[in-house]
Design a protein around this motif. Structure first.
Motif, short mmCIF file in Angstrom:
data_model
loop_
_atom_site.label_atom_id
_atom_site.label_comp_id
_atom_site.label_asym_id
_atom_site.label_seq_id
_atom_site.Cartn_x
_atom_site.Cartn_y
_atom_site.Cartn_z
N VAL A 26 0.93 -1.20 -0.15
CA VAL A 26 -0.09 0.04 -0.03
C VAL A 26 1.09 1.27 0.15
O VAL A 26 0.64 2.29 -0.73
CB VAL A 26 -0.96 0.02 1.26
N PHE A 27 1.85 1.21 0.70
CA PHE A 27 2.72 2.32 1.05
C PHE A 27 3.40 2.89 -0.38
O PHE A 27 3.38 3.82 -1.02
CB PHE A 27 3.74 2.18 2.09
N GLY A 80 4.88 12.65 -2.74
CA GLY A 80 4.60 11.40 -2.82
C GLY A 80 4.70 10.67 -1.38
O GLY A 80 3.86 9.80 -1.21
N CYS A 81 5.92 10.58 -0.91
CA CYS A 81 6.09 10.19 0.46
C CYS A 81 5.27 10.69 1.39
O CYS A 81 4.51 9.66 2.34
CB CYS A 81 7.56 10.31 0.96
N VAL A 82 4.97 11.64 1.61
CA VAL A 82 4.14 12.46 2.66
C VAL A 82 2.64 11.73 2.43
O VAL A 82 1.99 11.43 3.32
CB VAL A 82 4.22 13.89 2.62
N HIS A 83 2.29 11.78 1.21
CA HIS A 83 0.92 11.35 0.74
C HIS A 83 0.75 10.00 1.07
O HIS A 83 -0.01 9.57 1.99
CB HIS A 83 0.83 11.49 -0.78
N ALA A 84 1.80 9.04 0.97
CA ALA A 84 1.67 7.57 1.14
C ALA A 84 1.66 7.38 2.61
O ALA A 84 1.04 6.50 3.02
CB ALA A 84 2.95 6.79 0.59
N ILE A 85 2.47 8.13 3.35
CA ILE A 85 2.59 8.12 4.84
C ILE A 85 1.30 8.00 5.36
O ILE A 85 0.72 7.47 6.36
CB ILE A 85 3.60 8.84 5.57
N ILE A 86 0.30 9.33 5.04
CA ILE A 86 -0.88 9.70 5.58
C ILE A 86 -1.93 8.64 5.39
O ILE A 86 -2.50 8.17 6.07
CB ILE A 86 -1.28 10.95 5.03
N LEU A 87 -1.95 8.25 3.98
CA LEU A 87 -2.79 7.05 3.50
C LEU A 87 -2.53 5.64 4.25
O LEU A 87 -3.53 5.07 4.74
CB LEU A 87 -3.18 6.71 2.07
#
Length: 313
Positions: free
Chosen positions: A101-102, A152-159
């Protein structure tokens, strides 16, 4: 109050592609062929952009980044899919599911940001050709590339954190060929409303903002191209922009269909997602670079020099 015993999930079972029973062998060879083409095409593009000094320009710098993302994006889910299509276990560990997912959202979101940056790059190249190398200097390109990775990293960490901070118990069967938020989130035992709202807003808002910036860039590009007097100049500009627009449609189409529909069809969502994971990364080298004279010349020089050195030995 009646208490229930729950077993914490340590492994998920991927149920695979819906309505494809009996087609596993055919799909295995089809997807393996596409995956190998993805690896080969993008490795060739990376090799050309790194080895040829003629390709050390902002446009090819971002194309090299795109090839890296395509390699990682397809490798996030396809190897596991090929394993269970070949008859091996359909299970994936909890940690493996979190990683899928990440990296899926990290690379997918980064790629959306990169398409936006590439549209801005084309805007500067066509609208301000004399100042192009001054505006898109090495420092600016590095900042833009770093920004896409970081965003992209910040977006993936949140989700990912919102999805997997919830407890998962009892049911561990994912009705999909990979771990993705729309398939995994309904299996949670807790309240999923917040994760659903944030996921819908985050993906939807980012997609709309990026698409709006791309639209603005290409509107300005269209106005500038219409003012070019030379037919050859207009054709060259149109060729570059049409390739980018084709890739954008391939990238944004799956996002709109899967994440912005309230009740998407499972089969349709799977088909579109496979197109996004396999077909688009396979086509990107062809759309952008392998039909480009500079890239083909760089690849020819690489193979010619290698062949010449082998003969000398």
């Amino acid at each position: 109050i009646k208490m229930r015993n729950h077993t914490t999930v340590t492994e998920f079972i991927l149920l695979g592609i819906p309505e494809t029973e009996g087609l596993e062998t055919v799909l295995f060879f089809l997807f393996l062929s596409l995956y190998l083409c993805t690896l080969l095409g993008n490795v060739l593009i990376l090799t050309a952009t790194i080895s040829s000094s003629r390709l050390h320009t902002p446009m090819y710098f971002f194309l090299g980044n795109l090839s890296m993302f395509d390699l990682g994006f397809s490798s996030t889910t396809v190897p596991k899919m090929l394993l269970y299509l070949s008859g091996q276990s359909q299970g994936i560990s909890f940690q493996g599911c979190v990683s899928q997912v990440f990296f899926y959202h990290f690379l997918g979101c980064t790629e959306c940001f990169l398409y936006t940056v590439m549209a801005c790059d084309r805007f500067v190249a066509i609208c301000y050709p004399l100042r192009y190398m001054v505006i898109m200097n090495r420092r600016v390109c590095s900042i833009l590339a770093t920004g896409t990775w970081t965003g992209g990293c910040v977006h993936a960490i949140i989700l990912t954190s919102l999805t997997f901070q919830l407890p998962y118990c009892d049911s561990n069967q994912v009705g999909y060929y990979s771990c993705d938020i729309p398939a995994v989130l309904p299996l949670a035992c807790g309240d999923i409303a917040l994760a659903q709202r944030v996921g819908f807003t985050n993906v939807g808002l980012l997609s709309l903002v990026c698409f709006f910036l791309i639209l603005v860039s290409y509107t300005r590009i269209g106005i500038s191209v219409s003012k070019i007097r030379s037919a050859e100049g207009r054709q060259r500009a149109f060729s570059t922009c049409s390739a980018h627009l084709t890739a954008i449609l391939c990238a944004y189409g799956p996002v709109i269909i899967i994440y912005l529909q309230p009740n998407p069809s499972a089969l349709l969502g799977t088909i579109v997602q496979i197109v996004n994971n396999l077909v688009t990364p396979t086509l990107n080298p062809l759309i952008y670079s392998l039909r480009n004279k500079d890239v083909k010349s760089a690849l020819w020089n690489i193979f010619h020099k290698r062949g010449f050195s082998v003969k000398n030995k």
